[in-house]
Design an enzyme around this catalytic site. Structure first.
Site, PDB file in Angstrom:
ATOM      1  N   SER A 151       0.851  -1.197   0.000  1.00 31.29           N
ATOM      2  CA  SER A 151       0.000   0.000   0.000  1.00 31.29           C
ATOM      3  C   SER A 151       0.880   1.239   0.000  1.00 31.29           C
ATOM      4  O   SER A 151       2.000   1.204   0.525  1.00 31.29           O
ATOM      5  CB  SER A 151      -0.876   0.016   1.259  1.00 31.29           C
ATOM      6  N   TYR A 164      -1.978  -0.866  10.314  1.00 32.64           N
ATOM      7  CA  TYR A 164      -2.093  -1.259   8.899  1.00 32.64           C
ATOM      8  C   TYR A 164      -0.902  -0.728   8.104  1.00 32.64           C
ATOM      9  O   TYR A 164      -0.258  -1.467   7.357  1.00 32.64           O
ATOM     10  CB  TYR A 164      -3.405  -0.708   8.310  1.00 32.64           C
TER      11      TYR A 164
HETATM   12  N1  LIG Z   1      -8.695  -1.199  -1.789  1.00 34.62           N
HETATM   13  C1  LIG Z   1      -7.697  -0.328  -1.577  1.00 34.62           C
HETATM   14  O1  LIG Z   1      -7.879   0.899  -1.664  1.00 34.62           O
HETATM   15  C2  LIG Z   1      -6.324  -0.818  -1.262  1.00 34.62           C
HETATM   16  C3  LIG Z   1      -5.276   0.109  -1.217  1.00 34.62           C
HETATM   17  C4  LIG Z   1      -3.984  -0.320  -0.945  1.00 34.62           C
HETATM   18  C5  LIG Z   1      -3.751  -1.656  -0.710  1.00 34.62           C
HETATM   19  N2  LIG Z   1      -4.775  -2.546  -0.744  1.00 34.62           N
HETATM   20  C6  LIG Z   1      -4.454  -3.954  -0.489  1.00 34.62           C
HETATM   21  O2  LIG Z   1      -4.888  -4.732  -1.589  1.00 34.62           O
HETATM   22  C7  LIG Z   1      -5.238  -6.041  -1.150  1.00 34.62           C
HETATM   23  C8  LIG Z   1      -6.642  -6.382  -1.639  1.00 34.62           C
HETATM   24  O3  LIG Z   1      -7.538  -5.385  -1.164  1.00 34.62           O
HETATM   25  P1  LIG Z   1      -9.043  -5.302  -1.661  1.00 34.62           P
HETATM   26  O4  LIG Z   1      -9.470  -3.900  -1.436  1.00 34.62           O
HETATM   27  O5  LIG Z   1      -9.208  -5.909  -3.011  1.00 34.62           O
HETATM   28  O6  LIG Z   1      -9.746  -6.218  -0.526  1.00 34.62           O
HETATM   29  P2  LIG Z   1     -11.143  -6.964  -0.460  1.00 34.62           P
HETATM   30  O7  LIG Z   1     -12.063  -6.556  -1.577  1.00 34.62           O
HETATM   31  O8  LIG Z   1     -11.601  -6.801   0.945  1.00 34.62           O
HETATM   32  O9  LIG Z   1     -10.720  -8.510  -0.710  1.00 34.62           O
HETATM   33  C9  LIG Z   1      -9.864  -9.132   0.182  1.00 34.62           C
HETATM   34  C10 LIG Z   1      -9.646 -10.569  -0.237  1.00 34.62           C
HETATM   35  O10 LIG Z   1      -8.705 -11.161   0.685  1.00 34.62           O
HETATM   36  C11 LIG Z   1      -9.302 -12.295   1.314  1.00 34.62           C
HETATM   37  N3  LIG Z   1      -8.849 -12.388   2.691  1.00 34.62           N
HETATM   38  C12 LIG Z   1      -8.892 -11.463   3.668  1.00 34.62           C
HETATM   39  N4  LIG Z   1      -8.426 -11.970   4.824  1.00 34.62           N
HETATM   40  C13 LIG Z   1      -8.089 -13.254   4.582  1.00 34.62           C
HETATM   41  C14 LIG Z   1      -7.559 -14.319   5.370  1.00 34.62           C
HETATM   42  N5  LIG Z   1      -7.333 -14.196   6.685  1.00 34.62           N
HETATM   43  N6  LIG Z   1      -7.325 -15.493   4.762  1.00 34.62           N
HETATM   44  C15 LIG Z   1      -7.587 -15.671   3.468  1.00 34.62           C
HETATM   45  N7  LIG Z   1      -8.080 -14.708   2.650  1.00 34.62           N
HETATM   46  C16 LIG Z   1      -8.342 -13.517   3.217  1.00 34.62           C
HETATM   47  C17 LIG Z   1     -10.803 -12.074   1.218  1.00 34.62           C
HETATM   48  O11 LIG Z   1     -11.488 -13.312   1.325  1.00 34.62           O
HETATM   49  P3  LIG Z   1     -13.010 -13.337   1.961  1.00 34.62           P
HETATM   50  O12 LIG Z   1     -13.798 -12.312   1.186  1.00 34.62           O
HETATM   51  O13 LIG Z   1     -13.463 -14.731   1.738  1.00 34.62           O
HETATM   52  O14 LIG Z   1     -12.851 -12.961   3.400  1.00 34.62           O
HETATM   53  C18 LIG Z   1     -10.921 -11.426  -0.169  1.00 34.62           C
HETATM   54  O15 LIG Z   1     -10.882 -12.427  -1.180  1.00 34.62           O
HETATM   55  C19 LIG Z   1      -5.084  -6.026   0.380  1.00 34.62           C
HETATM   56  O16 LIG Z   1      -3.832  -6.547   0.730  1.00 34.62           O
HETATM   57  C20 LIG Z   1      -5.162  -4.547   0.719  1.00 34.62           C
HETATM   58  O17 LIG Z   1      -4.482  -4.240   1.925  1.00 34.62           O
HETATM   59  C21 LIG Z   1      -6.052  -2.164  -1.010  1.00 34.62           C
END
Ligand SMILES: NC(=O)c1ccc[n+]([C@@H]2O[C@H](COP(=O)([O-])OP(=O)(O)OC[C@H]3O[C@@H](n4cnc5c(N)ncnc54)[C@H](OP(=O)(O)O)[C@@H]3O)[C@@H](O)[C@H]2O)c1
Length: 253
Positions: A151, A164
Site C-alpha cells: 500500500s 495497517y
Molecule cells: N482497496 C484499496 O484501496 C487498497 C489500497 C492499498 C492496498 N490494498 C491492499 O490490496 C489487497 C486487496 O484489497 P481489496 O481492497 O481488493 O480487498 P477486499 O475486496 O476486501 O478482498 C480481500 C480478499 O482477501 C481475502 N482475505 C482477507 N483476509 C483473509 C484471510 N485471513 N485469509 C484468506 N483470505 C483472506 C478475502 O477473502 P473473503 O472475502 O473470503 O474474506 C478477499 O478475497 C489487500 O492486501 C489490501 O491491503 C487495497
C-alpha cells in the site's frame, strides 16, 4: 499490458491469494486472459471462488484462512498439486482496520497481532512454502515471480491506521530483502496502491474526495489499474525488489 504466459506454448500457473473480490479478482482474471492456469483463493467466499473458477479456462479454487499456519501449508500444497507446478505467487489477500492515527489506545495489541499475521507473516510463510516450486519454474521455464500487494500507506505516513501502515511497510521491506535472497531464480516485487475502488473502501468517502481533487489523475484506481501494474511486473524479467507506487500521483501533491 498482460503478462505473456503462452509465448512459448508452455503452461504457467499462478496462485492469487484473496482473489474472490476487489484487486485480487481483477489480477486473477487478467492472468487467466493472458493464458495462465489460475489458483483462486479466499478465506470464506467459497461459492464466489468456485463460480469464478468455472468461468475461467483453467482455474481451481482453494479455501484457506491465511491467519492459520496449517491452512497456509494446505493452500500451497493444493495449489502445486493441481498442475504439478507454480510459476507466480501474488500475495494479495490482506486486511485493514480504520483507526485514527492519534487514537493510540484503539490500536490494541490484538489489532497489531491480527494485521501482522495476515499482512506480513502469511505472505512470508507462503513464499517460503512456494520457494522450491518457484525455483523449479526457473530451472524448466522462466524465473519464478512473486508480487506482494502492499500500500502507499507503507511508503508514506498515511493509511487507515498505524498498525495497517506499518504492516504494509514491513511487507515492502520484506519484498526487497527477499529479492536479494531469492534471485536470480525468483524475482520479488510489490505494487503499492493508493485508493482502489473495492468493497474494502466503498464507504471511504473522504479518501474518494481526496483522490478526485488532489491526485494528478483526479480519480481513485480501479482494480484493473492495479492488475495491469501487477502484470507488468510479472512480465518484466529484469525487475526485482521494486515497490511500484500506483496512487495516481497523489504522493506528488
Ligand atoms: N482497496 C484499496 O484501496 C487498497 C489500497 C492499498 C492496498 N490494498 C491492499 O490490496 C489487497 C486487496 O484489497 P481489496 O481492497 O481488493 O480487498 P477486499 O475486496 O476486501 O478482498 C480481500 C480478499 O482477501 C481475502 N482475505 C482477507 N483476509 C483473509 C484471510 N485471513 N485469509 C484468506 N483470505 C483472506 C478475502 O477473502 P473473503 O472475502 O473470503 O474474506 C478477499 O478475497 C489487500 O492486501 C489490501 O491491503 C487495497
Amino acid at each position: 499490458m498482460e503478462p505473456n504466459s503462452t509465448i512459448d506454448n508452455v503452461l504457467r500457473v499462478a496462485l492469487v491469494t484473496g482473489s474472490t473480490s476487489g484487486i485480487g479478482a481483477a489480477i486473477a482474471r487478467a492472468l487467466s486472459r493472458a493464458g495462465y492456469a489460475v489458483v483462486l483463493h479466499s478465506r470464506s467466499s467459497a461459492d464466489t471462488g468456485r463460480a469464478m473458477a468455472a468461468e475461467m479456462k483453467q482455474a481451481v479454487y482453494v479455501q484457506a484462512d491465511l491467519a492459520l499456519e496449517a491452512d497456509r501449508v494446505r493452500l500451497i500444497n493444493e495449489a502445486i498439486a493441481e498442475w504439478g507446478q507454480l510459476d507466480v505467487l501474488v500475495n494479495n489477500a490482506g486486511i485493514s482496520k480504520v483507526i485514527a492515527h492519534d487514537d493510540l489506545t484503539s490500536a490494541t495489541s490484538a489489532v497489531w497481532r491480527e494485521l501482522n499475521e495476515v499482512n506480513v507473516v502469511a505472505p512470508f510463510h507462503l513464499i517460503a512454502l512456494a520457494e522450491p516450486a518457484l525455483r523449479e519454474a526457473a530451472r524448466y521455464r522462466r524465473a519464478g515471480s512473486v508480487v506482494n500487494i502492499s500500500s502507499h500507506a507503507g511508503v508514506r505516513p498515511k493509511g487507515a491506521s498505524i498498525p495497517y501502515a506499518v504492516s504494509k511497510a514491513a511487507l515492502n521491506h520484506m519484498t526487497r530483502l527477499l529479492a536479494v535472497s531469492l534471485g536470480p531464480d525468483i524475482r520479488v516485487n510489490a505494487v503499492a496502491p493508493g485508493l482502489v475502488d473495492t468493497p474494502l473502501t466503498a464507504e471511504w468517502t473522504d479518501a474518494q474526495a481526496l483522490w478526485r481533487t488532489r491526485a494528478p489523475m483526479r480519480r481513485s484506481a480501479s482494480p484493473d489499474d492495479i492488475a495491469k501494474a501487477v502484470a507488468m511486473l510479472i512480465d518484466s524479467d529484469y525487475l526485482t525488489g521494486e515497490i511500484l507506487l500506483s496512487d495516481g500521483g497523489l504522493n506528488l501533491t
